[in-house]
Design an enzyme around this catalytic site. Structure first.
Site, PDB file in Angstrom:
ATOM      1  N   HIS A 178      26.178 -14.785 -46.024  1.00 50.39           N
ATOM      2  CA  HIS A 178      26.761 -16.115 -46.252  1.00 50.39           C
ATOM      3  C   HIS A 178      26.290 -16.618 -47.615  1.00 50.39           C
ATOM      4  O   HIS A 178      25.142 -16.412 -48.000  1.00 50.39           O
ATOM      5  CB  HIS A 178      26.343 -17.086 -45.141  1.00 50.39           C
ATOM      6  N   GLU A 185      35.075 -15.957 -47.858  1.00 46.72           N
ATOM      7  CA  GLU A 185      34.771 -17.377 -48.075  1.00 46.72           C
ATOM      8  C   GLU A 185      34.581 -17.616 -49.571  1.00 46.72           C
ATOM      9  O   GLU A 185      33.488 -17.377 -50.101  1.00 46.72           O
ATOM     10  CB  GLU A 185      33.478 -17.775 -47.376  1.00 46.72           C
TER      11      GLU A 185
HETATM   12  P1  13P Z   1      32.973 -25.692 -44.243  1.00 45.33           P
HETATM   13  O1  13P Z   1      34.004 -25.386 -43.175  1.00 45.33           O
HETATM   14  O2  13P Z   1      32.119 -26.861 -43.901  1.00 45.33           O
HETATM   15  O3  13P Z   1      33.587 -25.778 -45.612  1.00 45.33           O
HETATM   16  O4  13P Z   1      31.972 -24.445 -44.254  1.00 45.33           O
HETATM   17  C1  13P Z   1      32.494 -23.178 -44.360  1.00 45.33           C
HETATM   18  C2  13P Z   1      31.425 -22.210 -44.101  1.00 45.33           C
HETATM   19  O5  13P Z   1      30.519 -22.043 -44.899  1.00 45.33           O
HETATM   20  C3  13P Z   1      31.458 -21.475 -42.831  1.00 45.33           C
HETATM   21  O6  13P Z   1      30.555 -20.437 -42.835  1.00 45.33           O
END
Ligand code: 13P
Length: 251
Positions: free
Chosen positions: A97, A167
């Site tokens: 992450h 992400e």
């Molecule tokens: P948000 O949905 O708060 O933008 O966070 C995304 C995230 O980092 C999920 O792992």
């Protein structure tokens, strides 16, 4: 893909601040998930809550961890090993992450964690994503290199234990998500790299999107972005928003 269950990963991050609140959020979330037919949900609370949240005997709900060490045991003050997580019933571990990478995890460390999670008998959710993007497409080269490094030495036979969470770092905790068309292009690019690397069919490894997902954008992201599900941060802590997302994806 359309016939497969959509996957939702709830990443609670360092929330909520009491176990009482965690239990309430957990029980309301699983009540809603139990009513659905076409989704699987992995809820990832902070470490201290993992043993206290009782996973129902259901193929729709799984317990996830937000991180782990790549070491199995020993003198590593403050760390939690994949063997311990497996022992208490955790089925999925998020690695790579961006918030953990910011604290020092390199692609090499993420790679070691991937190996360790899989070797411990669990499934891994590996996060990838560029910090910024521009019109000349450098982010694609960045993603390719990130995938090559984090997947180093991963055996083709392990693909069933892997989920990729795309992400884009700039979309995490932002005011809006990435647009669906760009999600579509990028997820296809990721699928192609994986297919070429492992010589497996194009959609063998699920690709999720994460970054400012909410109840209004979730369905479009999955349909138009053509991803297998979502990684949800803030909105997994708000029971109304989260149950709306769960219902919206049950198609
Ligand atoms: P948000 O949905 O708060 O933008 O966070 C995304 C995230 O980092 C999920 O792992």
């Amino acid at each position: 893909m359309k016939s497969k269950r959509k996957i939702i990963v709830a990443n609670w991050k360092m929330n909520p601040i009491s176990f009482d609140e965690a239990k309430k959020l957990w029980s309301k979330s699983i009540k809603k998930i139990e009513e659905t037919e076409r989704i699987s949900v992995i809820i990832s609370p902070p470490y201290p809550y993992l043993t206290g949240l009782k996973k129902p005997n259901s193929k729709k709900i799984y317990l996830g961890s937000q991180d782990c060490s790549f070491e199995r045991s020993g003198a590593y003050t403050g760390l939690v090993s994949p063997t311990m997580l497996f022992d208490i019933g955790v089925s999925y571990v998020i690695v790579g992450h961006s918030e953990v990478r910011k604290r020092g995890d390199t692609d090499e460390i993420v790679n070691k964690k991937m190996h360790s999670v899989i070797d411990s008998g669990m499934n891994v959710i590996v996060c990838i994503g560029e910090e910024k993007r521009n019109d000349n497409g450098e982010h694609l080269l960045f993603l390719k290199e990130q995938i090559e490094k984090t997947f180093k030495g991963i055996n083709k036979n392990n693909y069933k234990n892997i989920i990729i969470a795309y992400e884009p770092v700039w979309a995490i905790g932002a005011s809006s998500a990435m647009d669906s068309h760009s999600i579509y292009e990028t997820s296809l690019f990721i699928r192609k790299i994986i297919t070429e690397k492992f010589k497996i069919p194009l959609r063998s490894i699920p690709v999720l999107y994460g970054g400012s997902v909410d109840q209004d954008n979730c369905k479009n992201i999955v349909k138009d972005g053509d991803v297998d599900g979502l990684l949800v941060g803030r909105q997994s802590l708000d029971i109304k928003s989260f149950t709306d997302i769960v219902s919206a994806l049950d198609f």
